[in-house]
Design an enzyme around this catalytic site. Sequence first.
Site, mmCIF file in Angstrom:
data_model
loop_
_atom_site.group_PDB
_atom_site.id
_atom_site.type_symbol
_atom_site.label_atom_id
_atom_site.label_comp_id
_atom_site.label_asym_id
_atom_site.label_seq_id
_atom_site.Cartn_x
_atom_site.Cartn_y
_atom_site.Cartn_z
ATOM 1 N N THR A 66 0.888 -1.169 0.000
ATOM 2 C CA THR A 66 0.000 0.000 0.000
ATOM 3 C C THR A 66 0.918 1.208 0.000
ATOM 4 O O THR A 66 2.073 1.104 0.382
ATOM 5 C CB THR A 66 -0.883 -0.008 1.271
ATOM 6 N N ARG A 85 -13.563 -7.599 -3.003
ATOM 7 C CA ARG A 85 -13.019 -7.454 -1.635
ATOM 8 C C ARG A 85 -12.557 -6.012 -1.410
ATOM 9 O O ARG A 85 -11.937 -5.402 -2.269
ATOM 10 C CB ARG A 85 -11.845 -8.420 -1.456
ATOM 11 N N GLY A 93 -10.399 -3.627 1.233
ATOM 12 C CA GLY A 93 -9.451 -3.712 2.343
ATOM 13 C C GLY A 93 -9.643 -2.580 3.342
ATOM 14 O O GLY A 93 -10.675 -1.902 3.370
ATOM 15 N N ASP A 94 -8.630 -2.366 4.149
ATOM 16 C CA ASP A 94 -8.707 -1.347 5.209
ATOM 17 C C ASP A 94 -8.489 0.075 4.684
ATOM 18 O O ASP A 94 -8.931 1.048 5.294
ATOM 19 C CB ASP A 94 -7.657 -1.626 6.288
ATOM 20 N N THR A 140 -0.591 0.125 6.589
ATOM 21 C CA THR A 140 -0.321 -0.862 5.548
ATOM 22 C C THR A 140 -0.111 -2.221 6.191
ATOM 23 O O THR A 140 0.494 -2.320 7.247
ATOM 24 C CB THR A 140 0.923 -0.494 4.711
ATOM 25 N N GLY A 141 -0.650 -3.254 5.556
ATOM 26 C CA GLY A 141 -0.483 -4.602 6.109
ATOM 27 C C GLY A 141 -1.746 -5.405 5.882
ATOM 28 O O GLY A 141 -2.532 -5.104 4.985
ATOM 29 N N GLY A 156 -5.029 -6.080 5.757
ATOM 30 C CA GLY A 156 -6.142 -5.142 5.864
ATOM 31 C C GLY A 156 -7.243 -5.576 6.818
ATOM 32 O O GLY A 156 -7.780 -4.762 7.565
HETATM 33 N N1 ASP Z 1 -3.673 -3.036 3.576
HETATM 34 C C1 ASP Z 1 -3.726 -3.487 2.229
HETATM 35 C C2 ASP Z 1 -4.986 -4.248 2.026
HETATM 36 O O1 ASP Z 1 -5.288 -5.103 2.819
HETATM 37 C C3 ASP Z 1 -2.553 -4.318 1.819
HETATM 38 C C4 ASP Z 1 -1.205 -3.858 2.332
HETATM 39 O O2 ASP Z 1 -1.077 -2.773 2.840
HETATM 40 O O3 ASP Z 1 -0.233 -4.584 2.208
HETATM 41 O O4 ASP Z 1 -5.653 -4.040 1.051
#
Ligand code: ASP
Length: 370
Positions: A238, A266, A268-269, A289-290, A292
């Site tokens: 992200t 889908r 995400g966050d 980021t991570g 989600g």
């Molecule tokens: N947070 C993002 C999502 O889940 C992915 C990421 O940040 O790696 O869409």
Amino acid sequence: MPQFPSGKSDFFSLAEANSADYWFEIRSMWKRCFLICGLLSLAALAGAQHFGKMSSIKETKIGLVVHGGAGTMERGKMTPEKEREYRGGIENALRAGWEILQRGGSSLDATEAAVRTFEDDPLFNAGKGSVFNAAGINEMDAAIMDGRTLKAGAVACVQHVKNPISLARLVMEKSPHIVMSAAGAEDFAKQHGVELVDANYFFTQDRWDALQKLKASEKAGGNGDKKFYLSDQDLHGTVGAVALDRNGNLAAATSTGGKTGKLSGRIGDTPIIGGGTYANNATCAVSGTGDGEFFIMSTATHDVSAMMEYGRKSLEEASVAVIKKIGKLGGTGGMIAIDKNGKIALPFNTSGMYRGYVDANGKFVTEIYR
Ligand code: ASP
């Protein structure tokens, strides 16, 4: 004239009267002195406060932090050339945002500009470099939030918007809504002259290969065969930016292609306000980021703000606590955050996070590993 006390000669009465007059004068002179000094100090105090306020307006710190995704990053697997490219991408984002902040521009403009440069860079999972979903389509999410008004705009599952972050900003400024998705969001984009591109624009070979590997691995029952190895960079990522401008306004902006192989539709966050994106002038601006789903479960970015607002925690304490909470739930990731005084925090529980900030001397700092 003073009245002489009775039974005393005129001479003594006159002498006493003169001396009484004299002390009376001295006393009233002192009183006047005290009064004037008091008034002068009050005026000086008020003046100092006034100038203090003026100088604090002039000297309000500006600040900018960006990220390009968190995950498992091994130095051994990164070539010096690739590392230079990633650092270059982070610097480009910092430059775009910093120029705006330095000339007195808003944190909203700065974060949008920083995120747009990431979105145009195929290295990062947002815009041009977005990963593919299970159906082989790029579906992107983005959000922006204004810490001054608490207004926010977000888009989800858009497939043809070149810079989703700018569409998110339009949703905030030109629609009565906060989150718009898919075809409806793209219709809204058309109505407002936002640049739309053919889906092919988002094709990158590396992202396509990652999806094929993931599918092959799933077919093989996820047997962990080395030939199916996929790094975190292949699977997700992200980009984001948080900023404080000269007027003391905070903003956060985040954009992503999501996760490789995610199901169609889908979300995400990133476009969830308080999940992957949040800003509030009373506390801080945060972009995550991570994983989600874990960020949504933790209302991660809002939690940082809430801990500061209600729990009187510092930015560092609050953001570290949230990343720990995500870790305990089984999630990985990181966040960038800046508070209303310009303090920054960049915690993550992975081995790396592409990140950068502008230090106190105006120098661009880029970091990748722990
Ligand atoms: N947070 C993002 C999502 O889940 C992915 C990421 O940040 O790696 O869409």
